[in-house]
Design a protein around this motif. Structure first.
Motif, mmCIF file in Angstrom:
data_model
loop_
_atom_site.group_PDB
_atom_site.id
_atom_site.type_symbol
_atom_site.label_atom_id
_atom_site.label_comp_id
_atom_site.label_asym_id
_atom_site.label_seq_id
_atom_site.Cartn_x
_atom_site.Cartn_y
_atom_site.Cartn_z
ATOM 1 N N LYS A 119 -4.738 2.604 -11.559
ATOM 2 C CA LYS A 119 -5.278 2.967 -10.237
ATOM 3 C C LYS A 119 -6.414 2.668 -9.860
ATOM 4 O O LYS A 119 -6.644 2.096 -8.807
ATOM 5 C CB LYS A 119 -5.068 4.396 -10.147
ATOM 6 N N ASP A 130 0.741 -1.218 -0.047
ATOM 7 C CA ASP A 130 0.032 0.077 0.164
ATOM 8 C C ASP A 130 0.872 1.184 0.000
ATOM 9 O O ASP A 130 0.480 2.069 -0.686
ATOM 10 C CB ASP A 130 -0.955 -0.056 1.199
ATOM 11 N N ARG A 131 1.995 1.197 1.001
ATOM 12 C CA ARG A 131 2.763 2.450 0.709
ATOM 13 C C ARG A 131 3.424 2.571 -0.266
ATOM 14 O O ARG A 131 3.573 3.727 -0.906
ATOM 15 C CB ARG A 131 3.841 2.272 1.992
ATOM 16 N N ALA A 136 2.023 6.292 -7.057
ATOM 17 C CA ALA A 136 1.181 6.904 -7.813
ATOM 18 C C ALA A 136 1.485 8.349 -7.672
ATOM 19 O O ALA A 136 1.165 9.204 -8.663
ATOM 20 C CB ALA A 136 -0.025 6.568 -7.011
ATOM 21 N N VAL A 137 1.952 8.809 -6.555
ATOM 22 C CA VAL A 137 2.440 10.269 -6.457
ATOM 23 C C VAL A 137 3.348 10.550 -7.724
ATOM 24 O O VAL A 137 3.642 11.739 -8.378
ATOM 25 C CB VAL A 137 2.805 10.770 -5.228
ATOM 26 N N GLU A 195 0.915 4.205 -3.152
ATOM 27 C CA GLU A 195 0.955 5.535 -2.890
ATOM 28 C C GLU A 195 2.099 6.197 -3.255
ATOM 29 O O GLU A 195 2.068 7.397 -4.088
ATOM 30 C CB GLU A 195 0.626 6.005 -1.479
ATOM 31 N N THR A 196 3.188 5.879 -2.978
ATOM 32 C CA THR A 196 4.243 6.413 -3.556
ATOM 33 C C THR A 196 4.453 6.500 -5.017
ATOM 34 O O THR A 196 4.890 7.465 -5.540
ATOM 35 C CB THR A 196 5.330 5.759 -2.725
#
Length: 238
Positions: free
Chosen positions: A114, A52-53, A59-60, A56-57
Motif C-alpha cells: 500500500k 484507483d477505485r 485495500a478495504v 481502494e476497494t
C-alpha cells in the motif's frame, strides 16, 4: 474450528494480496503508456480512474480480512489460556504462534504494498502537475510570461526581505542580551566601588598608623645605632 476459520481467512488474504500486488505493479506501467499517448494532460491524471477505485476497494477488503484474522487469533489465544486446557501443550502454542506469524507477515506485506502504491500515485500526481505547469507556461503569451517572471522576482525579493528582517531581529535580540549582561556587570562593579569607598577612611587611618609606627621604629633604631657608634669611638680612643 478456530484453526479452520483462520486457514480459510489466510487463504483469502493470500489471494487478495497477490492480486493487490499485481495491481500496484501494473499501475506505473499503465500510467507510463497513458503519458505517451496523451502528451498534453488536459484531464486529471488519476481522478476517477478504475485502478484507483479498485485499489481502494481491495485495500478495504484486505483490512477487513486482517481484522477478522486478528479476532480469530485472539479467540485462539483465549482458548489456550482457558480452564481445562493444558497450559504446557506445545502443539497448541506452536499452532498459535504460527498463525500469529502468518498474520504479521500478511500485515507487513499489505502495508508495504500500500505504501509503494501511494508513493507511485503521489509521484504521478506531482509529475502530472509539473507537466501541466510546463505546458501552460509554454502555451502562454509573452505578456503572461513576462508577468509571471515579474511575480517570481517580486516573490524572491519578499523572501530576501523576510530573511533580512529575521537576521536583524536576531541581531537585536543578541544585542539586548549583551547589554543586559553588561548592565549586570556594571551594577556589580558599582557595588564593589561603593563598598571600597565606604571602607576607605578606615583603611586610610590604618595606613597612617602603620607609617607612624615605622617612623618611630626607625628613629629608635637610629638612636641606638648612634649611641653604639659613639661608645665604640670612645672605647677606641681610650
Amino acid at each position: 474450528d478456530l484453526r479452520k476459520q483462520a486457514r480459510q481467512l489466510e487463504n483469502e488474504l493470500d489471494l487478495k494480496l497477490v492480486s493487490f500486488s499485481k495491481l500496484c505493479t501494473s499501475y506505473s506501467g499503465t500510467r507510463d503508456g497513458r503519458r505517451d499517448r496523451y502528451s498534453s494532460d488536459t484531464t486529471p491524471l488519476l481522478n476517477g480512474s478504475s485502478q484507483d477505485r479498485m485499489f481502494e476497494t481491495m485495500a478495504v477488503e484486505i483490512e477487513q480480512l486482517l481484522g477478522k484474522l486478528t479476532g480469530i487469533n485472539d479467540k485462539m489465544a483465549e482458548y489456550t489460556n482457558s480452564a481445562g486446557v493444558p497450559s504446557l501443550n506445545a502443539a497448541l502454542m506452536h499452532t498459535l504462534q504460527r498463525h500469529r506469524d502468518i498474520l504479521q507477515d500478511y500485515t507487513h506485506e499489505f502495508h508495504k504494498t500500500k505504501a509503494n502504491f501511494l508513493a507511485i500515485r503521489e509521484r504521478e500526481n506531482l509529475l502530472g502537475s509539473v507537466r501541466k505547469d510546463i505546458e501552460s507556461y509554454k502555451s502562454g503569451s509573452g505578456v503572461n510570461n513576462r508577468r509571471t517572471e515579474l511575480f517570481l522576482k517580486e516573490h524572491e525579493h519578499l523572501r530576501n526581505s523576510d530573511r533580512l528582517i529575521e537576521e536583524t531581529i536576531s541581531i537585536a535580540m543578541a544585542t539586548k542580551e549583551n547589554m543586559t549582561s553588561q548592565r549586570g556587570m556594571l551594577k556589580s562593579i558599582q557595588s564593589k566601588m561603593n563598598t571600597l569607598a565606604n571602607r576607605f577612611p578606615a583603611v586610610n587611618s590604618l595606613i597612617q598608623r602603620i607609617n607612624l609606627r615605622k617612623r618611630r621604629d626607625s628613629l629608635i633604631l637610629g638612636a641606638v645605632i648612634g649611641i653604639c657608634t659613639i661608645l665604640l669611638l670612645l672605647y677606641a680612643f681610650h
